[in-house]
Design a protein around this motif. Structure first.
Motif: not given
Lengths: 413, 413
Positions: A213, A229, A326-328, B235-236, B238, B240
């Motif tokens: 990611d 992602h 949003l994507f962390a 989901r991101g 992580n 979350l």
DNA sequence: AGATTTTATCCGCATCGCGGACAAAAAGAA
DNA sequence: TTCTTTTTGTCCGCGATGCGGATAAAATCT
């Protein structure tokens, strides 16, 4: 939808094996077995098939003495000559073409300094065709040796359809470059957003190889966004990659603005034009030159020039903060030729992101700056094409779609 | 990583069959065969196993005469009694508990009107435990009959870890509700964001069953966002789910603001408090009441009240526009009890989105408003748990991760 | 030269999905 | 009623796959 049959099984496992070989260089069968968690038997069978297809080759030469006794490992690696692909990058002022082998090594490349943004799509296709043919023959290959062509360009691209919906370097919209080039060259041609290509290149060959990611933000004349992602390029529901420039950075109350109108090099130069002109009265300089000048002035202590850069950095930082929310992603890569590497742009961006992120996300993302060479773009194009040759079978086993012919009858009963 | 072996094959196909039966109600084997594109033989084998496991049952009674000759079809459907699950929804002023069967029909439900936002996590866990036990026994079941429990609550939840990172209704952070309840009840318990549950419910049971991509925006005291992307909850990196309230709606130049501080009911009420108080001097009324009052006043022609609602709608519209730019979902569902259904809120939101979206995306998304009942949330919780029982085997065949023990040796060579 | 160790392959087995033959169960025709 | 037709569901055999254990291969150590 593809059903799960033995063939799919094999396709999945074969891809895993290919992927392991690609990622971990010359590697032995036992190592592949450990990496993929496949049994030694299966690895042996699959590698045998791959060797038979000449997709991989043993690394001959007694080579690697691995300092233990026992039968020596036979290291396997991709066969560079297994296939050749062509990558093309369309930039506002240049067409880059490169031929790579199966390992995505660039064998030969070619740059055409053309201001393509004032040409029609048809002329551009002509130029690309000529460039590809020339580059292929320069590499000592025939066009028939080429397994695929991939074109990267800025803008909104629908890869699946082979159509460029809209691009800053094309006047027309919905340009079907994919089919067009396929017909012209007699070789499967695909297109994608330039940032997607470099994102994939980063995932395959870059320092973030081990990350599944990350975000890539490309700042040049226009803005580009690539999202990796879960190990895949992220695309919206319509198959389009999101366009960073279309994100909004102001709420309705304050008057809205597209990010592209605030944080791209093009917009910054417009903003700075007045500043530049009043000290350099010989008219607005050329794009590349103007940005260099702006950066020099900022470095020289010109507060107003620095302020223009900072404003752009802050606007982009705002958008990046929301994307992180949003994507962390563990990493955010900022790239670009000129502005993106300036501290006067990056520092405000960093500060803004740090300031806007909620505490819980404060530490998840590293923001790093990287500059790509043309080689990176071409490797990305190669990777995009090679991915198909590797036979990645993903997305084929999703939930069953409602079949129109059947659904009504069944739904009602 | 799971390797692709016959077992995985079967798991995938079994899931497809289960999915077809769930989605298309009582359905015959031939129809399943057509829907899944599996051979009749395979469908027969899989349904036999499912029948053996009592997961599905034939719809007896000569029932459906299908107006043709030939051997009549045996309609199959989910066995409602195959399993029971419990769904729990934690809201600021209420705990809802429901028991559902294998078809996600709510057998029995229970609402505890508790203002849990002033209780500790430990007390809340006590209450949830009591509620679950009571609801289960009221449904005539034993706790041992329950296959799983799923708790939905607002905030940031890491489902995989069973931890609520942060929630407007909990003072503490990183509350491990999952493990806690699992131990208390002796039943596998999971937690997730409340919006995720309702998003899944919408995908399984709602009118958007046939859509693989949509957004759900929930506007109540706090803001929630659920994203269905490619048929899966997004989901991101992580694990979350993104928190809508943490998105930013203003650029640095104009002073930044969290969306939650601008567009949630809580923030709107704070904003409106002055307006309300100066005409109703008996202090700030209770939350639910205050919002009703605000909406009434707006409807009654109070421009200032309407303006407060519009400002919130516009701020949310700004965020929604950006989300549409990223995800391009065909539908955006706005939900909530009070404010979300008011025209004074929704119309400005719609206008803002229409105004901010780039032309190319102008028509991709329908924005619709929907109000959920408690039943929807509970069905979502049920769906989340049942998904595991169905044995969905996705995400198990991703690219091989770098195994720490091995990577260094291999990477260097 | 023989023992040891590590790697790669071969053999047999179980599972799976599939195509074709076959049985089952109904309606229509004689 | 009895036979034919039609549709549905199941059984049998085939080929492909992955896996575990035995076996061969190829090096080092003694």
């Amino acid at each position: 939808m593809k059903t799960a049959d033995p063939e799919l099984m094999r396709a999945i496992n074969r891809f895993h094996v290919m992927d392991a070989i690609r990622r971990f260089g010359p590697v032995s069968r036992v190592e592949i077995s450990q990496l993929t968690e496949l049994s030694a038997t299966t690895v042996s069978a699959i590698t045998a098939a791959l060797l038979d297809d000449r997709l991989i080759i043993p690394l001959q030469v007694g080579a690697v003495r691995d300092a233990g006794r026992g039968r020596p490992r036979v290291m396997l690696k991709l066969n560079p000559g297994a296939a050749h692909v062509v990558g093309v990058k369309l930039a506002p002022d240049q067409i880059s073409v490169g031929v790579t082998n199966f390992c995505a090594d660039v064998l030969r490349s070619l740059a055409l300094p053309v201001r393509i943004d004032r040409q029609t799509a048809s002329v551009i296709a002509d130029l690309v065709e000529d460039g590809v043919r020339r580059c292929v023959s320069d590499a000592g290959l025939d066009i028939a040796d080429i397994s695929g062509v991939c074109v990267g360009l800025p803008g909104v691209v629908e890869r699946a359809a082979g159509v460029c919906r809209q691009s800053p370097i094309l006047q027309e919209r919905d340009v079907p470059f994919g089919d067009d080039l396929t017909h012209r060259l007699g070789v499967p041609a695909s297109i994608d957003s330039d940032v997607n290509l470099v994102t994939l290149a980063e995932h395959w060959f870059g320092q973030t190889r081990d990350l599944n990611d990350f975000l890539v933000v490309n700042v040049e004349r226009s803005l580009g966004l690539g999202i990796l992602h879960n190990g895949e390029l992220f695309r919206g529901a319509n198959g389009l990659s999101p366009d960073l420039g279309d994100l909004m950075v102001r709420p309705p109350g304050g008057g809205d603005a597209r990010l592209a109108d605030v944080a791209s090099e093009a917009s910054v130069l417009i903003e700075a034009e007045a500043l530049m002109r009043d000290r350099e009265p010989d008219g607005a300089p050329q794009t590349g030159r103007a940005m260099t000048l702006l950066l020099q002035r900022a470095a020289g202590g010109d507060k107003r020039c620095a302020r223009v850069l900072a404003a752009a950095g802050e606007a982009l930082g705002f958008a990046v903060a929301n994307l992180i929310t949003l994507f962390a992603p563990p990493k955010v890569i900022i790239s670009g030729r000129a502005m993106a590497t300036s501290e006067y742009f990056i520092e405000p961006l960093r500060k803004t992101v740090a300031h806007l992120l909620p505490p819980s996300l404060a530490d998840v993302s590293d923001i790093i700056v990287r500059e790509w060479s043309d080689g990176n773009w071409l490797q990305g194009a190669a990777a995009m094409t090679l991915r198909d040759l590797y036979g990645a079978p993903w997305g084929t086993t999703g939930p069953a779609p409602i079949r129109e012919a059947l659904a009504p009858q069944i739904g009602e009963s």
